[in-house]
Design an enzyme around this catalytic site. Structure first.
Site, PDB file in Angstrom:
ATOM      1  N   TRP A 106       0.828  -1.215   0.000  1.00 20.43           N
ATOM      2  CA  TRP A 106       0.000   0.000   0.000  1.00 20.43           C
ATOM      3  C   TRP A 106       0.855   1.256   0.000  1.00 20.43           C
ATOM      4  O   TRP A 106       0.521   2.243  -0.660  1.00 20.43           O
ATOM      5  CB  TRP A 106      -0.993  -0.031   1.166  1.00 20.43           C
ATOM      6  CG  TRP A 106      -2.001  -1.113   0.929  1.00 20.43           C
ATOM      7  CD1 TRP A 106      -2.064  -2.323   1.540  1.00 20.43           C
ATOM      8  CD2 TRP A 106      -3.029  -1.122  -0.068  1.00 20.43           C
ATOM      9  NE1 TRP A 106      -3.068  -3.083   1.014  1.00 20.43           N
ATOM     10  CE2 TRP A 106      -3.684  -2.376   0.030  1.00 20.43           C
ATOM     11  CE3 TRP A 106      -3.460  -0.212  -1.024  1.00 20.43           C
ATOM     12  CZ2 TRP A 106      -4.751  -2.726  -0.803  1.00 20.43           C
ATOM     13  CZ3 TRP A 106      -4.531  -0.561  -1.856  1.00 20.43           C
ATOM     14  CH2 TRP A 106      -5.157  -1.801  -1.743  1.00 20.43           C
ATOM     15  N   ASP A 175      -0.884   6.587   6.636  1.00 20.23           N
ATOM     16  CA  ASP A 175      -2.023   5.781   6.198  1.00 20.23           C
ATOM     17  C   ASP A 175      -2.264   4.728   7.282  1.00 20.23           C
ATOM     18  O   ASP A 175      -1.490   3.784   7.431  1.00 20.23           O
ATOM     19  CB  ASP A 175      -1.691   5.120   4.855  1.00 20.23           C
ATOM     20  CG  ASP A 175      -2.763   4.125   4.406  1.00 20.23           C
ATOM     21  OD1 ASP A 175      -3.782   3.973   5.114  1.00 20.23           O
ATOM     22  OD2 ASP A 175      -2.574   3.502   3.336  1.00 20.23           O
ATOM     23  N   LYS A 199     -11.957  -1.700   7.560  1.00 22.60           N
ATOM     24  CA  LYS A 199     -11.326  -2.705   8.413  1.00 22.60           C
ATOM     25  C   LYS A 199     -11.805  -2.519   9.853  1.00 22.60           C
ATOM     26  O   LYS A 199     -12.546  -3.339  10.372  1.00 22.60           O
ATOM     27  CB  LYS A 199      -9.793  -2.627   8.344  1.00 22.60           C
ATOM     28  CG  LYS A 199      -9.252  -3.204   7.045  1.00 22.60           C
ATOM     29  CD  LYS A 199      -8.813  -2.126   6.163  1.00 22.60           C
ATOM     30  CE  LYS A 199      -7.917  -2.504   5.026  1.00 22.60           C
ATOM     31  NZ  LYS A 199      -8.415  -3.432   4.037  1.00 22.60           N
TER      32      LYS A 199
HETATM   33  N1  PMP Z   1      -4.089   1.470   2.572  1.00 22.96           N
HETATM   34  C1  PMP Z   1      -4.085   0.297   3.224  1.00 22.96           C
HETATM   35  C2  PMP Z   1      -3.076   0.068   4.303  1.00 22.96           C
HETATM   36  C3  PMP Z   1      -5.024  -0.675   2.890  1.00 22.96           C
HETATM   37  O1  PMP Z   1      -5.034  -1.849   3.526  1.00 22.96           O
HETATM   38  C4  PMP Z   1      -5.967  -0.413   1.871  1.00 22.96           C
HETATM   39  C5  PMP Z   1      -7.042  -1.401   1.493  1.00 22.96           C
HETATM   40  N2  PMP Z   1      -6.831  -2.706   1.731  1.00 22.96           N
HETATM   41  C6  PMP Z   1      -5.907   0.825   1.210  1.00 22.96           C
HETATM   42  C7  PMP Z   1      -4.960   1.745   1.598  1.00 22.96           C
HETATM   43  C8  PMP Z   1      -6.864   1.161   0.103  1.00 22.96           C
HETATM   44  O2  PMP Z   1      -8.124   1.360   0.626  1.00 22.96           O
HETATM   45  P1  PMP Z   1      -9.402   1.610  -0.279  1.00 22.96           P
HETATM   46  O3  PMP Z   1      -9.737   0.304  -0.906  1.00 22.96           O
HETATM   47  O4  PMP Z   1     -10.420   2.097   0.698  1.00 22.96           O
HETATM   48  O5  PMP Z   1      -9.046   2.640  -1.287  1.00 22.96           O
END
Ligand code: PMP
Length: 364
Positions: A106, A175, A199
């Site tokens: 991510w 994040d 989550k």
């Molecule tokens: N950052 C992290 C650490 C994630 O785990 C995720 C989704 N699994 C995201 C960003 C992206 O999130 P979204 O699908 O809400 O855009």
């Protein structure tokens, strides 16, 4: 032990298990929300019932997360991924650079989005060890004058995490999508924190953004409307129709977290649950191998492989047959991933640990 309503142990990385009490409340409110004569899905986002819900959700988030009064809290659409772009578009000014710490998939995505906007320094990348660790903050070489430093507190796919709020000489952006509300955070140390809801907070499609007054002062005068934090602040996150449903469920989850003893209580539970699984891995005599190095081990996403990878499919099939689903590891790590966010019950961790021991005894 069987679960209420015939539910199974859902180890999904997100969307994922929500607290049963919250689901029950949602059920009770569903058709007619507290005498409003309609459901939350059907009411105007500008009406008094939804206004009260949105205000309460924000107030409860501020309380549970410990947000300083002069910080902004925004509830935006586009998930956490949109923040990968909004952040550099607003703060990566021409002539400056931003530092990115890459501890997994991510963080890499956030970096890729920033690269499209301006100059970026990757000051740490654990690629060589397939993202099995996080660095010590003290070892990071921050670029003097950087616009901000971005890191991912918990890498959902690799299962590696930071557990402290650093003091670094640079505006900090984090994040926290996959570990927000799992430990107390010193919010005042950050200039921006963001997290997708799906989550530890509620249904997908919502990102919570926390922003310091220093960062608000740095916002550009104008950006495209839907990417403009300033416009979102001025309109209290309702420049357009927000994700009303997620805002409502997140509000119920914040109240549930408070009942668990707030973030300190949540953290105790999360550590205990994670330990059950790490003990099963470490006690297997090498049958299972944890992906993350011991000091970097996530308490949300537990990742491991089987010494004999040919047994992985059988392991997953057997788990499913025993009411434990969504355990397949991401292809970049392989093996197994057990996502055990705040609402995941400890009984599910114990059931999985027991299954792991039995599987190893039979196949070891
Ligand atoms: N950052 C992290 C650490 C994630 O785990 C995720 C989704 N699994 C995201 C960003 C992206 O999130 P979204 O699908 O809400 O855009």
């Amino acid at each position: 032990m069987s679960q209420p309503y015939g539910r199974i142990y859902n180890f999904s990385a997100g969307p994922c298990a929500l607290p049963v009490e919250v689901l029950e409340q949602v059920r009770d409110d569903l058709v007619n929300y507290k005498g409003a004569g309609m459901s939350v899905m059907e009411m105007s986002h500008r009406g008094k019932d939804f206004d009260a819900i949105a205000q309460q959700t924000e107030a409860d988030f501020r309380k549970v997360f410990g947000v300083p009064d002069d910080y902004q809290v925004l509830l935006l659409q586009g998930g956490a991924s949109l923040q990968f772009s909004m952040l550099p578009m607003s703060f990566l000014e021409e002539g400056s650079t931003a530092d990115y710490v890459i501890t997994g998939a991510w963080g890499k995505k956030a970096l890729e989005a920033a690269c499209m906007v301006g100059a970026v320094n990757k000051i740490f990348d654990a690629k060589e060890t397939n993202y099995d660790r996080v660095p010590k903050f003290a070892d990071l070489k921050v670029t003097p004058g950087a616009a901000y430093l971005h890191f991912t507190s918990n890498e959902t796919i690799q299962g590696v995490a930071f557990f402290e709020d650093p003091s670094l000489d640079v505006p900090l952006v984090c994040d926290m999508s996959s570990d927000i509300l799992s430990r107390p955070v010193d919010v005042g140390k950050y200039d921006m924190i963001y997290a997708g809801a799906q989550k530890n907070m509620g249904p997908a499609g919502l990102a919570v953004v926390v922003m310091s007054p220093r960062f608000v002062d740095r916002l550009p005068a104008q950006t495209h409307p839907m990417l403009d934090y300033r416009l979102m602040i001025e309109n209290k996150s309702m420049y357009n129709t927000p994700n009303c449903w997620s805002i409502y469920v997140c509000g119920l989850v914040y109240q549930w977290v408070m009942k668990q003893g707030g973030l300190a209580g949540m953290n105790r539970q999360c550590k205990e649950k994670a330990q059950v699984l790490y003990d099963a891995i470490d006690g297997s005599g090498g049958f299972y191998k944890a992906h993350a190095q011991p000091e970097s081990r996530s308490i949300m996403n537990i990742t491991w492989t089987l010494a004999n990878d040919e047994l992985t499919d059988e392991f997953l099939k057997g788990a499913k047959a025993n009411g434990m689903a969504e355990l397949k590891g991401h292809r970049s790590v392989g093996g197994v991933r057990a996502s055990i966010y705040n609402a995941f019950p400890i009984e599910g961790c114990r059931a999985l640990a027991e299954y792991m021991r039995a599987f190893a005894a039979k196949n070891g």
